[in-house]
Scaffold this active site. Structure first.
Site, mmCIF file in Angstrom:
data_model
loop_
_atom_site.group_PDB
_atom_site.id
_atom_site.type_symbol
_atom_site.label_atom_id
_atom_site.label_comp_id
_atom_site.label_asym_id
_atom_site.label_seq_id
_atom_site.Cartn_x
_atom_site.Cartn_y
_atom_site.Cartn_z
ATOM 1 N N CYS A 1 48.863 38.047 42.553
ATOM 2 C CA CYS A 1 49.442 38.568 41.313
ATOM 3 C C CYS A 1 50.201 37.458 40.576
ATOM 4 O O CYS A 1 49.591 36.497 40.138
ATOM 5 C CB CYS A 1 50.316 39.788 41.600
ATOM 6 N N HIS B 1 46.029 43.296 43.850
ATOM 7 C CA HIS B 1 46.875 43.380 45.044
ATOM 8 C C HIS B 1 46.019 43.772 46.247
ATOM 9 O O HIS B 1 45.724 44.959 46.434
ATOM 10 C CB HIS B 1 47.978 44.422 44.845
ATOM 11 N N GLU C 1 46.902 43.975 49.262
ATOM 12 C CA GLU C 1 47.703 44.814 50.166
ATOM 13 C C GLU C 1 47.749 46.270 49.720
ATOM 14 O O GLU C 1 48.143 47.148 50.484
ATOM 15 C CB GLU C 1 49.123 44.245 50.296
#
Length: 206
Positions: free
Chosen positions: A82, A186, A188
């Site tokens: 990011c 992202h 995650e």
């Protein structure tokens, strides 16, 4: 030896750490300790918010020049996520213009499209632009989770691994150069494919 997540006070550090721990048995540390960072075998640079604040905190914690030294003098794998992606570019249009670490030749640009919701938030398709180990087990056209108001445009196409269309713009959402990979989405927060992406980074040998 360990995987280090750079702690400069900004970013969803623990979400990234928890995701990494799901795909590796290697030790994972969140730290801003220069010695530990230098001794690590991989580095992850997360981030969120305004790039100007991120640069300020990196410099305040004496991490800015440390990162420049590592990526310019070693072959240590680094992943920017990011704002971490934006930080590794030449400059950004955000905050009236900010210079980045300047490792990958590219500009972080403003979408400037009032017909599309900004920030770009939610799941979107990522298309493969170039073969790379980071794509192992991930099909072109897979969906990943995004939250961003600015996008990367590299100067050279050979630095681009993946792209996404949004707001009439083609964003270079996966970029790389030598031992550095950067990603706009992202991983995650991107379910099983995000974990696969992180595992590919951990297994990648530049």
């Amino acid at each position: 030896m360990a995987i280090i997540i750079i702690d400069y006070g900004i970013g969803n550090l623990y979400s990234v750490a928890n995701a990494i721990k799901k795909v590796t048995k290697e030790k994972v540390y969140i730290t801003n300790d220069a010695k530990k960072i230098k001794l690590s075998n991989r580095i992850i640079l997360p981030g969120q918010g305004a790039i100007k604040d991120c640069i300020k905190e990196l410099k305040k914690k004496e991490l800015y020049w440390l990162l420049k030294e590592i990526i310019n003098t070693t072959n240590k794998p680094v992943l920017g996520i990011c704002i971490g992606q934006h930080l590794l570019m030449e400059s950004s249009e955000e905050n009236k213009g900010v210079f980045g670490i300047n490792y990958i030749k590219g500009i972080v640009k403003n979408y400037k499209n009032k017909n599309f919701k900004i920030p770009h938030t939610g799941w979107n398709i990522v298309y493969k632009h170039k073969e790379h180990q980071i794509w192992n087990g991930i099909k072109s056209g897979s969906r990943f989770y995004f939250v961003h108001s600015f996008y990367v445009k590299t100067r050279f196409k050979n630095n681009v691994l993946g792209v996404t269309e949004y707001g009439g713009k083609c964003a270079n959402v996966i970029t790389y150069y030598n031992s550095v990979i950067t990603v706009q989405f992202h991983p995650e927060k991107s379910s099983s494919l995000g974990l696969k992406f992180l595992k590919n980074f951990i297994n990648w040998l530049p």
